[in-house]
Design a protein around this motif. Structure first.
Motif, PDB file in Angstrom:
ATOM      1  N   GLN A   1     -14.148  -5.745  -6.265  1.00 33.40           N
ATOM      2  CA  GLN A   1     -14.098  -7.356  -5.978  1.00 33.40           C
ATOM      3  C   GLN A   1     -12.765  -8.145  -6.341  1.00 33.40           C
ATOM      4  O   GLN A   1     -12.561  -9.116  -5.854  1.00 33.40           O
ATOM      5  N   ALA A   2     -12.327  -7.469  -7.376  1.00 32.38           N
ATOM      6  CA  ALA A   2     -10.951  -7.888  -7.851  1.00 32.38           C
ATOM      7  C   ALA A   2      -9.737  -7.530  -6.769  1.00 32.38           C
ATOM      8  O   ALA A   2      -8.782  -8.575  -6.726  1.00 32.38           O
ATOM      9  N   LEU A   3      -9.783  -6.509  -6.349  1.00 34.28           N
ATOM     10  CA  LEU A   3      -8.506  -6.174  -5.400  1.00 34.28           C
ATOM     11  C   LEU A   3      -8.623  -6.797  -4.011  1.00 34.28           C
ATOM     12  O   LEU A   3      -7.514  -6.984  -3.545  1.00 34.28           O
ATOM     13  N   LEU A   4      -9.633  -6.743  -3.497  1.00 27.49           N
ATOM     14  CA  LEU A   4      -9.954  -7.523  -2.150  1.00 27.49           C
ATOM     15  C   LEU A   4      -9.291  -8.668  -2.048  1.00 27.49           C
ATOM     16  O   LEU A   4      -8.230  -9.100  -1.042  1.00 27.49           O
ATOM     17  N   PRO A   5      -9.597  -9.745  -2.904  1.00 30.12           N
ATOM     18  CA  PRO A   5      -8.577 -11.165  -2.871  1.00 30.12           C
ATOM     19  C   PRO A   5      -7.263 -10.924  -3.134  1.00 30.12           C
ATOM     20  O   PRO A   5      -6.391 -11.481  -2.550  1.00 30.12           O
ATOM     21  N   LEU A   6      -6.892  -9.870  -4.204  1.00 28.85           N
ATOM     22  CA  LEU A   6      -5.436  -9.568  -4.326  1.00 28.85           C
ATOM     23  C   LEU A   6      -4.672  -8.988  -3.294  1.00 28.85           C
ATOM     24  O   LEU A   6      -3.523  -9.658  -2.965  1.00 28.85           O
ATOM     25  N   MET A   7      -5.463  -8.226  -2.660  1.00 27.32           N
ATOM     26  CA  MET A   7      -4.753  -7.590  -1.311  1.00 27.32           C
ATOM     27  C   MET A   7      -4.731  -8.572   0.014  1.00 27.32           C
ATOM     28  O   MET A   7      -3.761  -8.995   0.651  1.00 27.32           O
ATOM     29  N   GLN A   8      -5.566  -9.280  -0.028  1.00 29.74           N
ATOM     30  CA  GLN A   8      -5.875 -10.286   1.224  1.00 29.74           C
ATOM     31  C   GLN A   8      -5.183 -11.555   1.195  1.00 29.74           C
ATOM     32  O   GLN A   8      -4.416 -12.055   1.959  1.00 29.74           O
ATOM     33  N   ASP A   9      -5.302 -12.288  -0.116  1.00 26.65           N
ATOM     34  CA  ASP A   9      -4.783 -13.418  -0.285  1.00 26.65           C
ATOM     35  C   ASP A   9      -3.194 -13.386  -0.764  1.00 26.65           C
ATOM     36  O   ASP A   9      -2.388 -14.106  -0.540  1.00 26.65           O
ATOM     37  N   SER A  10      -2.965 -12.303  -1.534  1.00 29.03           N
ATOM     38  CA  SER A  10      -1.645 -12.162  -2.212  1.00 29.03           C
ATOM     39  C   SER A  10      -0.710 -11.096  -1.739  1.00 29.03           C
ATOM     40  O   SER A  10       0.521 -10.840  -2.209  1.00 29.03           O
ATOM     41  N   GLY A  11      -1.184 -10.329  -0.803  1.00 26.31           N
ATOM     42  CA  GLY A  11      -0.534  -9.288  -0.058  1.00 26.31           C
ATOM     43  C   GLY A  11      -0.258  -7.889  -1.258  1.00 26.31           C
ATOM     44  O   GLY A  11       0.828  -7.161  -0.907  1.00 26.31           O
ATOM     45  N   TYR A  12      -1.006  -7.856  -2.152  1.00 26.12           N
ATOM     46  CA  TYR A  12      -0.972  -6.569  -3.011  1.00 26.12           C
ATOM     47  C   TYR A  12      -1.090  -5.415  -2.558  1.00 26.12           C
ATOM     48  O   TYR A  12      -2.072  -5.061  -1.535  1.00 26.12           O
ATOM     49  N   GLN A  13      -0.250  -4.280  -2.967  1.00 20.74           N
ATOM     50  CA  GLN A  13      -0.438  -3.018  -2.443  1.00 20.74           C
ATOM     51  C   GLN A  13      -0.994  -2.123  -3.476  1.00 20.74           C
ATOM     52  O   GLN A  13      -0.696  -2.550  -4.698  1.00 20.74           O
ATOM     53  N   VAL A  14      -1.960  -1.387  -3.283  1.00 20.44           N
ATOM     54  CA  VAL A  14      -2.500  -0.729  -4.419  1.00 20.44           C
ATOM     55  C   VAL A  14      -2.391   0.865  -4.188  1.00 20.44           C
ATOM     56  O   VAL A  14      -2.562   1.459  -3.200  1.00 20.44           O
ATOM     57  N   VAL A  15      -2.111   1.410  -5.378  1.00 24.19           N
ATOM     58  CA  VAL A  15      -1.969   2.920  -5.716  1.00 24.19           C
ATOM     59  C   VAL A  15      -2.958   3.341  -6.446  1.00 24.19           C
ATOM     60  O   VAL A  15      -3.122   3.107  -7.665  1.00 24.19           O
ATOM     61  N   LEU A  16      -4.003   4.023  -5.921  1.00 22.94           N
ATOM     62  CA  LEU A  16      -5.065   4.788  -6.740  1.00 22.94           C
ATOM     63  C   LEU A  16      -4.523   6.195  -7.645  1.00 22.94           C
ATOM     64  O   LEU A  16      -3.992   7.048  -6.789  1.00 22.94           O
ATOM     65  N   THR A  17      -5.046   6.387  -8.862  1.00 19.54           N
ATOM     66  CA  THR A  17      -4.503   7.514  -9.711  1.00 19.54           C
ATOM     67  C   THR A  17      -5.685   8.035 -10.247  1.00 19.54           C
ATOM     68  O   THR A  17      -6.756   7.133 -10.454  1.00 19.54           O
ATOM     69  N   GLY A  18      -5.953   9.177 -10.464  1.00 21.43           N
ATOM     70  CA  GLY A  18      -6.896   9.998 -11.209  1.00 21.43           C
ATOM     71  C   GLY A  18      -6.950  11.576 -11.150  1.00 21.43           C
ATOM     72  O   GLY A  18      -5.957  11.995 -10.617  1.00 21.43           O
ATOM     73  N   SER A  19      -7.711  12.129 -11.865  1.00 21.21           N
ATOM     74  CA  SER A  19      -7.906  13.450 -11.683  1.00 21.21           C
ATOM     75  C   SER A  19      -8.486  14.152 -10.632  1.00 21.21           C
ATOM     76  O   SER A  19      -9.015  13.274  -9.668  1.00 21.21           O
ATOM     77  N   ARG A  20      -8.452  15.600 -10.249  1.00 22.52           N
ATOM     78  CA  ARG A  20      -9.144  15.777  -9.311  1.00 22.52           C
ATOM     79  C   ARG A  20     -10.716  15.564  -9.366  1.00 22.52           C
ATOM     80  O   ARG A  20     -11.429  15.406  -8.329  1.00 22.52           O
TER      81      ARG A  20
END
Length: 358
Positions: A215-234
């Motif tokens: 819910q936080a990332l969607l407006p950041l990506m849609q309204d402000s053009g943010y790119q997102v890189v996801l990280t984590g373990s296997r």
């Protein structure tokens, strides 16, 4: 004549997690700055050992998951074998690094069985000769100092100090080059704003809900053009895949694809990290990368150290709260409260001065 001096074979014991090791690195630096000829060996958990290899002030790393920290079944034979192994190193002294909610005496007994003659550490009660250089713990029921300060003040008791109180972590040039090439090949535009989201955490009680991250990332990506890189373990790939799916596949999912050195290189490159209060937050702080942290009300003294940050607090569900009575109180008011809207504001605040690297 003062026993504590340069040239000792010194065992530093930090038996918990990756982030705890990183928050102790200013104390390691204080030792090596004050006594450059000291040989510093770190005894730590398998998780701590992975990051210790990237800390320049540590000369040697010994890895062991002790049953009283790792929650394993009793393993007295393995513990006795560890004591014998430590005895073979002929350490002159040991320093026990513990958080406010831990009891140092099991580890002190381990050092006693290993024949280590001098031991420095905090303890609430009289440890007699198990801790020869006993520092009465001033944080009795509630943590009152940041974890970094706690450990710096411990080694100051034996005369070790440093003016550089930053966390320490050094990714290799090869890891940095490899990660930048990986991001380039994946189509990341370094001229546009981007961030790393690390949504996983080792304890369920510290996990902020995946849907609220979305819910936080969607407006950041849609309204402000943010790119997102996801990280984590296997083990966290199902979590990152779920988030990527909710973001319509527009995030780059690197979960399970990065070694710890490569994760450090990625965080050094990133303009910002968004995460729970977990080890990568302290990695980012060590690398100077701004952090927005969703902070479960558990250990209050583990907030990001000496880096631009926003800390957003949320309650631990009643059924997941710690059985450790020293962690059942959290200083209030813990504000601002975590929410998708608060995350968006925090990201914008920290990224306001960001400029792409030419």
């Amino acid at each position: 004549m003062n026993f504590w001096k340069d040239g000792l074979r010194l065992l530093c014991v930090r038996l918990d997690n990756l982030g705890d090791v990183l928050m102790t690195t200013p104390a390691f630096r204080a030792i090596k700055t004050t006594w450059p000829a000291t040989h510093l060996t770190l005894l730590t958990s398998s998780a701590g050992a992975a990051v210790a290899e990237l800390v320049p002030d540590i000369d040697q790393v010994l890895s062991f998951d002790v049953p009283w920290v790792a929650g394993q079944q009793q393993q007295p034979d393995r513990v006795i074998s560890l004591a014998d192994r430590l005895r073979g190193h002929n350490f002159d002294a040991a320093i026990l690094f513990t958080v406010q909610s831990q009891n140092p005496l099991p580890t002190a007994m381990l050092c006693y069985l290993a024949g280590i003659p001098r031991l420095l550490g905090y303890c609430r009660e009289n440890p007699y000769q198990l801790i020869t250089d006993w520092v009465p713990d001033p944080e009795i029921l509630v943590a009152t100092r940041h974890e970094v300060v706690r450990q710096l003040e411990l080694v100051r008791e034996i005369g070790c100090q440093t003016s550089n109180r930053r966390l320490s972590l050094t990714p290799s040039i090869a890891d940095q080059q490899r990660v930048r090439q990986q991001l380039t090949n994946a189509g990341l535009d370094f001229q546009r704003p981007w961030l790393v989201l690390h949504p996983g955490v080792s304890e369920e009680k510290r996990r902020y809900p995946a849907e609220k991250f979305v819910q936080a990332l969607l407006p950041l990506m849609q309204d402000s053009g943010y790119q997102v890189v996801l990280t984590g373990s296997r083990q966290e790939q199902s979590l990152t895949s779920q988030i990527q799916h909710r973001l319509a596949g527009r995030a780059l999912d690197l979960a399970g694809q990065l070694g710890l050195g490569e994760l450090a290189a990625l965080l050094a490159e990133a303009p910002l990290l968004l995460a729970n209060n977990t080890g990568p937050v302290h990695m980012a702080a060590a690398l100077g990368t701004p952090v927005v942290v969703l902070y479960a009300k558990t250990n209050p003294q583990h907030t990001p150290w000496q880096v631009p940050n926003r800390v957003l607090y949320f309650d631990v569900p009643a059924n997941l709260r710690s059985k450790n009575k020293l962690l059942q109180q959290f200083p209030e008011p813990a504000e601002p409260a975590a929410s998708p809207e608060a995350i968006v504001r925090a990201v914008h605040d920290l990224m306001a001065q960001w400029q792409p690297i030419a």
